[in-house]
Design an enzyme around this catalytic site. Structure first.
Site, PDB file in Angstrom:
ATOM      1  N   ASP A 196       2.324   1.985   3.340  1.00  0.00           N
ATOM      2  CA  ASP A 196       3.300   1.036   3.907  1.00  0.00           C
ATOM      3  C   ASP A 196       4.699   1.479   3.544  1.00  0.00           C
ATOM      4  OD1 ASP A 196       1.002  -0.525   4.156  1.00  0.00           O
ATOM      5  OD2 ASP A 196       1.533  -1.825   2.464  1.00  0.00           O
ATOM      6  N   HIS A 219       0.880  -1.175   0.000  1.00  0.00           N
ATOM      7  CA  HIS A 219       0.000   0.000   0.000  1.00  0.00           C
ATOM      8  C   HIS A 219       0.916   1.224   0.000  1.00  0.00           C
ATOM      9  CE1 HIS A 219      -2.350  -2.959   2.410  1.00  0.00           C
ATOM     10  NE2 HIS A 219      -3.436  -2.365   1.954  1.00  0.00           N
TER      11      HIS A 219
END
Ligand code: XUL
Ligand code: CO
Length: 459
Positions: free
Chosen positions: A112, A109
């Site tokens: 992240d 993501h």
């Protein structure tokens, strides 16, 4: 292990490249079944399985849960002076991990990889600084991006949803994030882009215009698809169904729901399904049910590999270990023609008390071995052909004659009914004296027993 880390520091110094040692090995840091170059059917194991590591669980999760604080002291975070420095270190650790484990892919993501900034522009700047680094590390290691995605659920602004938020401004901010995440995915040569509708659902219908929210979700995905294609994205879009958690009811409830939604919005040419084992369980389905449902619609794409706990009603995201489940899954995947752009992404996390740095490796080794064993079992099922031949024979009355005409849509109900009354099918059933047509064994127990022999290699 200088050949396994490409950053400045080695983050897993006591761990060497994981090797295949076979089922008799008792080395916890070796594969027992996953032998990447072994040919199974027409492909190597690694090309069948296309393993990916999930950036979020493996490098971002800190072991906290609703009842307790962080338990993991990640060596890439400890000592970093800024969130950006921590993100750079984390990426070095991640690529060292991918390389030592020997996986071909990862998934991430946006958040992240890079920390959120004080403005959308700063968030994008952070993201693209890390994307530039990831590009270099991908080139240096050969590890590829299976899919990228945007985190549209963690920030408080998304508490009422992202594309389905009742406030337009939030929808626009979600679009800014998705646009950047698509750009990042394209820049990294991602083979897919995933939408998991984290908070695209509702907690209460008392405050929800369900029709409006579902329309907005469809519109948002059409816009995202059109943008990505205009930018030259050639990969596959995925929707990852999940019935609940974090919302009470999520619009992408299960495979069947998503298939209907994609077709309704004309998205079924560009989108496929990313089936997650534990999400299937939460929806009250078997993992293999969701795989077969997606495949039957021609929309099977990728897998988030994990398992739930049958006695827990939440998303435990444990590493897969059941050979029965992986065999059933790999059988469905092989029947569907195997992976093309998709793969097996370990959307799974180690338990919060698994605090030894080797635990992350051991968890992935177990998951990879479980799927390698599942692949071998599925290959035996297909190679030996008994189960599939039984299924084929079970439907064989549709292969020829009127049965085949029915399948092709060449009969009216009147014609079909006439065959029913005059075709001689019912005669033996008169007054229940002779049980006649339809009283044919489904042979379930026999097939289950065959499967158990394949599981032990005694076919
Ligand atoms: C949440 C989940 C996500 C998606 C990506 O249950 O599975 O991690 O896979 O957003
Ligand atoms: Co997932």
């Amino acid at each position: 292990m200088a050949d396994c880390f490409v950053g400045e520091k080695e983050y897993f110094p006591n761990i060497e490249k994981i090797k295949y040692e076979g089922p008799k090995s008792d080395n916890p840091l070796a594969f027992k079944f996953y032998d990447p170059d072994k040919e199974v059917g027409e492909k190597k194991m690694k090309d069948h399985l296309r393993f990916a590591v999930a950036y979020w669980h493996s490098f971002c999760a800190d072991g906290s849960d609703p009842f307790g604080s962080a338990t993991f002291a990640h060596s890439w975070t400890v000592g970093a002076k800024t969130p950006m420095e921590a993100a750079q270190n984390k990426m070095d650790a991640a690529f060292e991990f991918f390389t030592k484990l020997g996986v071909g892919f990862y998934c991430f993501h946006d958040r992240d990889m890079a920390p959120e900034g004080d403005s959308p522009a700063e968030s994008e700047k952070n993201l693209f600084a890390l994307v530039a680094k990831a590009k270099k590390l991908q080139e240096a290691t050969g590890v590829k991006l299976l899919w990228g995605t945007a985190n549209l659920f963690s920030h408080p602004r998304f508490m009422n949803g992202a594309a389905t938020n009742p406030e337009f401004g939030v929808v626009a901010l979600a679009a800014a994030q998705v646009k950047a995440a698509i750009d990042a995915t394209i820049e990294l040569g991602g083979q897919g882009y995933t939408f998991w509708g984290g908070r695209e659902g509702y907690m209460s219908l008392l405050n929800t215009d369900l029709k409006k929210e579902k329309d907005h979700l469809g519109r948002f995905l059409v816009m995202a698809r059109d943008y990505a294609r205009k930018q030259g994205f050639k990969g596959v879009f995925y929707i990852e169904p999940k019935p609940m958690e974090p919302t009470k009811h999520q619009y992408d409830h299960d495979a069947e729901t998503v298939i209907g939604f994609l077709r309704h919005h004309g998205l079924d040419k560009d989108f496929r399904l990313n089936i997650e084992a534990n999400h299937a369980e939460l929806a009250g389905h078997d993992f293999v049910h969701e795989l077969e449902t997606a495949a039957a619609a021609g929309l099977f794409g990728s897998v988030d590999a994990n398992r739930g706990d049958p006695r827990n009603g939440w998303d435990t995201d444990q590493f897969p270990i059941s050979h029965y489940e992986t065999a059933m899954a790999m059988h469905a995947i092989l029947k569907a023609g195997g992976f093309t752009n998709g793969g097996l992404n370990f959307d799974a996390k180690i338990r919060r008390n698994s605090v030894d740095p080797s635990d992350l490796f051991i968890a992935h080794i177990g998951g990879m071995d479980a799927f390698a064993a599942g692949l071998e079992i599925a290959d035996r099922i297909i190679g030996d052909g008994k189960i599939n031949a039984f299924v084929k024979q079970r439907y064989s009355t549709f292969d020829t004659g009127d049965g085949a005409k029915f399948g092709k849509g060449e009969l009216t109900l009147e014609q079909l009914a006439k065959i029913g009354t005059d075709g001689g099918y019912g005669e033996n059933g008169k007054n229940g004296k002779n049980r006649g047509i339809g009283i044919t064994s489904g042979r379930q127990e026999h097939l289950e027993n065959i499967l158990n022999r394949y599981m032990l290699g005694l076919w």
